[in-house]
Each structure stands twice: as C-alpha cells, then as structure tokens.
Design a protein around this motif. Structure first.
Motif, mmCIF file in Angstrom:
data_model
loop_
_atom_site.group_PDB
_atom_site.id
_atom_site.type_symbol
_atom_site.label_atom_id
_atom_site.label_comp_id
_atom_site.label_asym_id
_atom_site.label_seq_id
_atom_site.Cartn_x
_atom_site.Cartn_y
_atom_site.Cartn_z
ATOM 1 N N LEU A 157 0.892 -1.234 0.084
ATOM 2 C CA LEU A 157 -0.106 -0.078 0.053
ATOM 3 C C LEU A 157 0.816 1.329 -0.004
ATOM 4 N N HIS A 173 -11.974 1.781 -3.880
ATOM 5 C CA HIS A 173 -11.158 1.190 -2.886
ATOM 6 C C HIS A 173 -11.103 -0.308 -3.096
ATOM 7 N N ALA A 177 -7.565 -2.625 -3.512
ATOM 8 C CA ALA A 177 -7.451 -3.810 -2.973
ATOM 9 C C ALA A 177 -7.174 -4.969 -3.916
ATOM 10 N N SER A 178 -8.159 -5.019 -4.872
ATOM 11 C CA SER A 178 -7.541 -6.093 -5.818
ATOM 12 C C SER A 178 -6.276 -5.954 -6.500
ATOM 13 N N ILE A 182 -5.445 -7.911 -1.853
ATOM 14 C CA ILE A 182 -5.856 -8.067 -0.491
ATOM 15 C C ILE A 182 -7.240 -7.873 -0.584
ATOM 16 N N THR A 183 -8.083 -8.026 0.736
ATOM 17 C CA THR A 183 -9.385 -7.799 0.570
ATOM 18 C C THR A 183 -9.839 -6.299 1.060
ATOM 19 N N ASN A 184 -10.898 -5.631 0.550
ATOM 20 C CA ASN A 184 -11.161 -4.455 0.849
ATOM 21 C C ASN A 184 -11.207 -4.099 2.358
ATOM 22 N N SER A 186 -9.228 -5.659 4.420
ATOM 23 C CA SER A 186 -7.911 -5.646 4.630
ATOM 24 C C SER A 186 -7.329 -3.938 4.556
ATOM 25 N N LEU A 187 -7.714 -3.599 3.370
ATOM 26 C CA LEU A 187 -7.453 -2.339 2.823
ATOM 27 C C LEU A 187 -7.698 -1.224 3.873
#
Length: 196
Positions: A157, A173, A177-178, A182-184, A186-187
């Motif tokens: 990030l 977002h 994330a993709s 990572i997942t949204n 997690s972001l």
C-alpha cells in the motif's frame, strides 16, 4: 479534435517515452482516432477482437481479469499521459487477454495496431518509441510481481501511494485492494493504521 490538436495532445505523451521527429509525429497523429468513455465503461473486452494501440489523453483506466470465483482482479492502472499495454502483449491473434475499464471519464487516442507496426518498421524513431513502451510495460509488470512476492500488504500500500499518490481518493477502494492482492476490509484496516 482536428489534426493539429491531436498532434499537440500526442507530442508530450510520445516524447515522454522516447522522442520522435516532427515528421514521425505527423505520421502517428494521422492514424489517431479520439475515443471518449464514461466512468465504468469497459472499452476492451477479454475474448473479443481488438487491433488497436491506445494513448491516454485524459482520465484513468485499468486492466483487469475475473478470477475463477468471478471476482475482478486489477492488473494495471493507466493514468493521463500514459500508453496502454502494447497490443502484442495484451492480445493473441487480435483477441484480447484482458478487460480495460474507464475509472473516470476517459479520453484516449486509438491507432490501428497493424498500421502503427508498419510505421515502426519504416521509421527508426517510432520503432524506438514502441520498444520503450514495451520495455516500460515489462518493467512495471516485474515490479508488481516482485512487490506481491516480497512485500507485506502494508508495504504494498505504501508503494502504491508513492507510485499513484492521488489515485486513492479518485477510484474505488475495491479496485485498489484487488490490485494489491488483499481484501477491501484489509485495505480499510491498513488505511486506518497508516492514518494513526
């Protein structure tokens, strides 16, 4: 947009990658058709014929695929003043491997890929431009692969923010994330951590 306007929009974009002569710029500009897409439009579809090269005049777009589970996975971003992945790297027999989507209102210059390839054969400076676009594409892909393999999500990030500093406030977002793998959720957590 008339020929002179197209030429003036194209000049900085091409020269940023690899400068070409005025005559070569005329030849490139002569092939250009200006296309405008609205936010959310998919303008290149995976599995469909595409025989064009693209320059981004205004806006932001992304390349993406669908995972086996049907989730969108962002591969790359293309910002104003950039060149999309070369036709040779994103198609096989002129059939697209990837989807491309406008993330904002998008204005692109499109060129017939066969005619552009002929210009590359006939003009050394255009060939050098095309080769630099290909080299930049390869470097970006390798950089992303290394980041996914060797950095944790927080580091990815931070790197994303360094490379695309304004994009986080401009696009979804979920797309970011993709791209980061990572997942949204997690972001959101990472963004919160970095704010504190």
């Amino acid at each position: 947009m008339n020929f002179e306007q197209i030429k003036e929009r194209t000049r900085p974009l091409v020269n940023k990658v690899s400068p070409v002569s005025e005559g070569s710029l005329d030849l490139i500009s002569d092939l250009i058709l200006v296309e405008v897409y609205e936010k959310g439009d998919v303008f290149i579809d995976r599995g469909k014929k595409n025989n064009k090269e693209y320059f981004v005049y205004e806006g932001v777009c992304r390349s993406f695929l669908l995972s086996p589970e049907g989730e969108e996975v962002t591969i790359s971003y293309f910002l104003e003043g950039s060149v999309l992945s070369p036709n040779k790297t994103r198609t096989a027999n002129q059939i697209s491997h990837l989807n491309f989507q406008a993330l904002t209102r998008l204005t692109v210059a499109s060129l017939n890929a066969d005619k552009f390839e002929q210009l590359m054969i006939n003009h050394m400076d255009i060939r050098e431009f095309g080769n630099m676009v290909l080299q930049n594409e390869l470097l970006a892909k390798v950089e992303k692969e290394i980041g996914l393999a060797s950095l944790n999500a927080k580091e990815r990030l931070i790197l994303f923010r360094e490379k695309y500093h304004f994009l986080e406030n401009l696009i979804s977002h979920a797309d970011i994330a993709s791209y980061l793998g990572i997942t949204n959720i997690s972001l959101s957590r990472l963004r919160r951590e970095l704010r504190e």
